[in-house]
Write a protein that holds these residues in place. Sequence first.
Motif: not given
Length: 374
Positions: A43-46, A109-112
């Motif tokens: 998910n992070y790399v996406l 958005v916060n996760r990004k």
Amino acid sequence: MAETRQHKVHQKKLQELVKIMPYYVGEYVDDKLDTRSSSTLLNYVLDYKMFFEWLISEGITEAATIKEIPLSVLEKLKLDDAKNFFKYLQRRDIQVSKNETKKPEKISVNRKISALRSLFHYLTTQTENDEGEPYFYRNVMLKIEVNKVKETLGARASKISTKIFQNNDDASFLWFVRNQYEKNLPDGSRKRIFFKRDKERDLAILSLFLGSGIRVNELTNLRLKDLDFELNIISVIRKGGKKDTIPVVPEAMRDIRDYLDIRSERYKATNEDSDYVFISKGSTSPSPLANRSVESLVKKYTKAYKSNKSMSPHKLRHTYATNLMEETGDIHLLMRQLGHSSTSTAALYSNPDQEKAQEAARQLGLRRNQLNKD
């Protein structure tokens, strides 16, 4: 650490995605693989892919491809540009159906923001060049604020309560699937034929969700050796690859037993201990049910039960949790059953203040009716 099928799939996707990333993202992933799950890193790399694509489209980098984006672009990224990226995320429209769009949830958005903060923190503090210094020092992401979702525990609990089965609706739902659903399907239709084939399996899945509170990934990774019908318990792989054993409502175990009675013949499956419990009938051989397939069948049956209210496996998990809390009042038992490590999360299923407010409102309504009669 035990690995689920989903983690293996995510690990493979992560490996493929890293190939198109700049070298420093590959280093970041390699550094974090032992402490973070492949699902989280994927998910992070996406998120990084979306960020890098935006940098290219906005002309902030002259690189033609993501892989070519140099560290200097991140080092010199202006605060206004960083803010503009998150404005872009917040304001874009996400297609939810053919004729409907929605704005992204704040939590998304916060996760990004968290993902990019993690990468920039790594590059500015946890890396080392030939001179023994971090790749760069200026971390623009430290200046980006996380917009926390402001919501009280009561509001979150109330939101959950409107999206789950209430009172005895969970039992009525299972009765509906067992006795009524087929009658609503046209005679001789493919839907009716497939339902008759999969009825015991699907009932076992729905019954297990409502009788144990397990997650969808925990259900799809169940093996025959994980079932104990004598003690009515199952062994599951929790988040983080942790193994756990949890009790199951006896009626749900009976539904699983009914399914196993027809599993071999109907799905041409073997009964090896390591075989997956829930399978689909393939053209040549059976295959384990995917998470998405389970999510689809839960949505199908719940929508048929209440035409305006389709549900997810997670909502069935919430239903079980609420019922367990009402029955026992034991938050620590609830935490253990659901695999929670935080009492604040478990407390969502117990909201005495909300219940008191509802009872007070009912009493005030009775008082008003009484005064009107007088």
